[in-house]
Scaffold this motif. Structure first.
Motif, PDB file in Angstrom:
ATOM      1  N   UNK B 136       0.833  -1.205   0.000  1.00  0.00           N
ATOM      2  CA  UNK B 136       0.000   0.000   0.000  1.00  0.00           C
ATOM      3  C   UNK B 136       0.870   1.259   0.000  1.00  0.00           C
ATOM      4  N   UNK B 137       0.820   2.067  -1.074  1.00  0.00           N
ATOM      5  CA  UNK B 137       1.681   3.252  -1.141  1.00  0.00           C
ATOM      6  C   UNK B 137       1.074   4.471  -0.443  1.00  0.00           C
ATOM      7  N   UNK B 138      -0.172   4.363   0.005  1.00  0.00           N
ATOM      8  CA  UNK B 138      -0.853   5.538   0.560  1.00  0.00           C
ATOM      9  C   UNK B 138      -0.411   5.755   2.009  1.00  0.00           C
ATOM     10  N   UNK B 139       0.071   6.955   2.331  1.00  0.00           N
ATOM     11  CA  UNK B 139       0.553   7.225   3.694  1.00  0.00           C
ATOM     12  C   UNK B 139      -0.541   7.007   4.731  1.00  0.00           C
ATOM     13  N   UNK B 140      -0.114   6.521   5.894  1.00  0.00           N
ATOM     14  CA  UNK B 140      -1.054   6.247   6.980  1.00  0.00           C
ATOM     15  C   UNK B 140      -1.703   7.555   7.439  1.00  0.00           C
ATOM     16  N   UNK B 141      -3.012   7.643   7.298  1.00  0.00           N
ATOM     17  CA  UNK B 141      -3.717   8.873   7.687  1.00  0.00           C
ATOM     18  C   UNK B 141      -5.220   8.609   7.574  1.00  0.00           C
ATOM     19  N   UNK B 142      -6.014   9.589   7.922  1.00  0.00           N
ATOM     20  CA  UNK B 142      -7.455   9.510   7.671  1.00  0.00           C
ATOM     21  C   UNK B 142      -7.779  10.369   6.452  1.00  0.00           C
ATOM     22  N   UNK B 143      -8.575   9.815   5.540  1.00  0.00           N
ATOM     23  CA  UNK B 143      -8.961  10.558   4.347  1.00  0.00           C
ATOM     24  C   UNK B 143     -10.475  10.614   4.279  1.00  0.00           C
ATOM     25  N   UNK B 144     -10.996  11.586   3.574  1.00  0.00           N
ATOM     26  CA  UNK B 144     -12.440  11.571   3.420  1.00  0.00           C
ATOM     27  C   UNK B 144     -13.015  12.940   3.155  1.00  0.00           C
ATOM     28  N   UNK B 145     -14.315  12.971   3.034  1.00  0.00           N
ATOM     29  CA  UNK B 145     -15.046  14.202   2.807  1.00  0.00           C
ATOM     30  C   UNK B 145     -16.420  14.024   3.443  1.00  0.00           C
ATOM     31  N   UNK B 146     -17.025  15.131   3.783  1.00  0.00           N
ATOM     32  CA  UNK B 146     -18.364  15.087   4.357  1.00  0.00           C
ATOM     33  C   UNK B 146     -18.392  14.070   5.508  1.00  0.00           C
ATOM     34  N   UNK B 147     -19.328  13.136   5.554  1.00  0.00           N
ATOM     35  CA  UNK B 147     -19.348  12.155   6.639  1.00  0.00           C
ATOM     36  C   UNK B 147     -18.694  10.832   6.224  1.00  0.00           C
ATOM     37  N   UNK B 148     -18.055  10.837   5.064  1.00  0.00           N
ATOM     38  CA  UNK B 148     -17.463   9.600   4.548  1.00  0.00           C
ATOM     39  C   UNK B 148     -15.966   9.614   4.823  1.00  0.00           C
ATOM     40  N   UNK B 149     -15.520   8.673   5.670  1.00  0.00           N
ATOM     41  CA  UNK B 149     -14.105   8.652   6.050  1.00  0.00           C
ATOM     42  C   UNK B 149     -13.440   7.318   5.756  1.00  0.00           C
ATOM     43  N   UNK B 150     -12.167   7.388   5.365  1.00  0.00           N
ATOM     44  CA  UNK B 150     -11.429   6.169   5.056  1.00  0.00           C
ATOM     45  C   UNK B 150     -10.060   6.189   5.707  1.00  0.00           C
ATOM     46  N   UNK B 151      -9.629   5.012   6.145  1.00  0.00           N
ATOM     47  CA  UNK B 151      -8.228   4.850   6.530  1.00  0.00           C
ATOM     48  C   UNK B 151      -7.430   4.641   5.250  1.00  0.00           C
ATOM     49  N   UNK B 152      -6.115   4.693   5.351  1.00  0.00           N
ATOM     50  CA  UNK B 152      -5.297   4.497   4.151  1.00  0.00           C
ATOM     51  C   UNK B 152      -5.469   3.068   3.640  1.00  0.00           C
ATOM     52  N   UNK B 153      -5.733   2.134   4.559  1.00  0.00           N
ATOM     53  CA  UNK B 153      -5.973   0.748   4.164  1.00  0.00           C
ATOM     54  C   UNK B 153      -7.247   0.645   3.304  1.00  0.00           C
ATOM     55  N   UNK B 154      -8.332   1.278   3.774  1.00  0.00           N
ATOM     56  CA  UNK B 154      -9.593   1.275   3.014  1.00  0.00           C
ATOM     57  C   UNK B 154      -9.399   1.895   1.636  1.00  0.00           C
TER      58      UNK B 154
END
Ligand code: ATP
Ligand code: MG
Lengths: 281, 330
Positions: B136-154
């Protein structure tokens, strides 16, 4: 059709059922096909002379379509074998028969409604590399070939007066136009012999004459044509040879004029009440 | 009722990994059913052999995940050949019967105690996809918009899953519009016409079954990988019918039919789920009429109702062409 070389070649041939021809393209031997207790086809010998227009006539239920189906691999025979251009064709799958150069059309037309008229034509072209799954994604491989195919399709559509419908769904064509499309499509396969099952049924009378001219032209280009037809004027007009079936067997064959006078043919037709052409949607 | 929550729930499902997995499986099914006219009622079986190909390769045999992917694909090809060789020369119904049976037999076989040493039986297999998450190349963090949130794993799962959907939707678009696709579409309409023109209908049907099945197996792999777990009971025959539902919803035989169909199917399902839940807790629906435990069933009933309305008012599906459909009637 009295003084062309074809008629001369057939002039010396006896006028009896199952007679041998000087240069047969299709040879059928002892073919039978039964459905339950009904013997639909029982043909001892039938030879079709290369480069001729042969009409297959006979009352409804005589077994003409069934014979076509058996020869073209769409039905199986109970007994018998048949060869095409010297090669054994018995029991071959339908697509192999077509690849050998024997292409047929259907009494109930089988145009593909959800393809356009042009797509129907393109489908029939042979040796298109893009028809292989592995190459289908690589459009540069087949695009050039496709252009050649379209050119040939357009020529045929022009000839069959379907150019104005080129990009319409085939499902929007009239019954007669579908017959024309099916015949044009069969020619895209570049067959050596074409078998037409009632090609004129439902075709606009104004067009029948030009269709007859096309068929004659195909013969003059060297193609062998065998067609089923109920309209005696058509049969008399263009055939070099006429074969009459009744109750599964061949009861008479010969040049058009002689068959028309043959008592066995008259019996076959008068035995059942029939002389109208088949109509369909 | 909090509409913001309801709508964000619907959105989250619509773009979620499950929607992507179903879209991918439906792309394969669209080749079978939408373009070739093959009645495959066992797409779930292809998903199952794909998922277990990966899971068992890693968990049971200690192979690499990527070898497992190849084994999963290989299994799907074998399954397609086993199903197709005896049935594709026969009438369409025979494939339908064979596939529906195969789907259920595979599930029962994989969960049997006899197969347990390899498949884990009823317990399934877990933790076989570390290799996938390691890259997984995406840095560990929380991503998202509005009420929709994702971990880097998701986010990594989503990226790969929707990437596969885009890839195969594109591949399919190219193939269907090629001469090969022309033959395939013609077979759907009239096999005999195609035969009479010298094409081997049997060979084309087989190619379609194998390729669409392989795409189904990739969907199964993706489902297994994102859960880090396989369980035989996930692969229920009824899932194939959800695939048909969303395919008909989006428009069978249309490029984007399976993709839009899957997004809408999962969004609508989640919308009803969330809305019913809120309506019950807010007291709009008395718990005598519908209890929270019955929501799962009720939302499918609502989806069924929606489908009926769709069939009445837009029978060709969202992307279908009405003109083309009407040609059938003539
Ligand atoms: N699949 C079938 N099952 C049972 N009987 C059949 C089948 N196909 C044809 N027959 C029967 O075989 C006989 C010959 O039929 P066929 O269609 O070959 O006649 P035809 O000469 O083409 O007639 P038409 O001029 O009406 O087209 C008929 O009695 C028909 O009912
Ligand atoms: Mg007939």
């Amino acid at each position: 059709m009295s003084d062309n070389p074809i008629s001369t070649a057939l002039a010396k041939v006896e006028r009896e059922p199952g007679v041998r021809k000087p240069d047969p393209l299709l040879v059928v031997d002892g073919v039978t096909r039964t459905f339950g207790g009904l013997t639909a086809v029982h043909v001892d010998t039938l030879e079709v002379q290369r480069g001729t227009i042969t009409a297959l006539i006979g009352p409804n239920g005589a077994g003409k379509t069934t014979l076509f189906n058996v020869i073209s691999g769409f039905d199986r025979a109970d007994t018998g074998h048949w060869t095409f251009d010297g090669q054994e064709l018995t029991g071959r799958a339908a697509h192999r028969v077509a690849r050998r150069g024997l292409v047929r059309t259907f009494q109930l037309t089988k145009t593909l409604s959800k393809l356009t008229v042009l797509e129907n034509m393109k489908l029939a072209a042979r040796h298109q590399r893009g028809e292989r799954m592995g190459l289908s994604m690589l459009w540069p491989v087949w695009r050039g070939q496709e252009r050649g195919i379209v050119r040939r399709a357009d020529e045929l559509l022009e000839r069959f007066r379907l150019s104005h419908m080129r990009d319409e769904y085939a499902g929007t064509l009239s019954g007669g136009q579908r017959k024309l499309l099916e015949m044009a499509r069969a020619l895209m396969v570049e067959p050596t012999m074409i078998m037409l099952d009632e090609p004129m049924a439902g075709v606009n009378p104004a067009l029948t004459q030009s269709l007859l001219e096309h068929i004659t032209a195909l013969r003059d280009e060297g193609m062998t044509v065998c067609f089923v037809e109920h309209d005696m004027d058509v049969v008399m007009g263009i055939s070099d040879w006429v074969v009459c079936m009744a109750e599964g067997s061949i009861v008479a064959e010969g040049p058009p004029q002689s068959v028309a006078k043959n008592p066995a043919v008259i019996d076959a037709y008068l035995g059942r009440q029939h002389d109208e052409p088949e109509n369909e949607g | 009722m909090d509409w913001e929550v309801i709508l964000s729930d619907a959105l989250r499902s619509g773009i979620g990994p499950i929607a992507a997995v179903y879209a991918l499986a439906a792309i394969g099914l669209n080749l079978h059913f939408g373009y070739t006219g093959l009645l495959n009622f066992g797409q779930i079986g292809f998903m199952l052999v794909g998922a277990y190909g990966v899971a068992a390769s890693v968990s049971t045999f200690g192979l690499s995940l990527w070898v497992g992917v190849l084994i999963g694909l290989g299994s799907s090809v074998i399954l397609a050949l086993l199903l197709g060789l005896p049935t594709l020369r026969l009438r369409a119904e025979y494939l339908a019967i064979a596939t529906i049976a195969a789907g259920e037999i595979l599930r029962l076989f994989y969960r049997s105690s006899w197969a347990e040493p390899v498949t884990g039986g009823v317990f399934g297999l877990q933790q076989f996809a570390d290799e996938f998450f390691d890259i997984n190349p995406i840095p560990r963090d929380q991503y998202g918009f509005w009420l929709v949130n994702y971990s880097s794993r998701d986010l990594w799962v989503l990226l790969v899953a929707w990437g596969l959907v885009a890839l195969f939707a594109g591949v399919m678009a190219l193939m269907v519009h090629s001469p090969w696709g022309r033959v395939i579409r013609s077979i759907r309409e009239d096999e005999d016409a195609v035969r009479s023109l010298g094409k081997s209908v049997y060979a084309y049907k087989m190619q379609s079954l194998v390729f669409g099945g392989a795409i189904g197996s990739l969907a199964g792999m993706m489902l297994a990988i994102q859960n880090q777990s396989v369980n035989p009971d996930t692969y229920n025959p009824v899932e194939t019918f959800f695939l048909y539902t969303l395919l008909v919803l989006g428009g069978a035989g249309r490029m984007l039919g399976p993709v839009i169909g899957s997004i809408l199917f999962w969004a609508i399902l989640s919308f009803f789920d969330s809305a019913l839940r809120q309506a019950i807790s807010a007291g709009y629906i008395s718990s005598d009429v519908l209890s929270a435990a019955e929501i799962g069933a009720a939302r499918f009933a609502l989806v069924g109702l929606g489908l009926m309305l769709l069939m009445i008012f837009r029978p060709q599906g969202i992307f279908g062409s009405r003109r083309e459909m009407l040609l059938d009637v003539r």
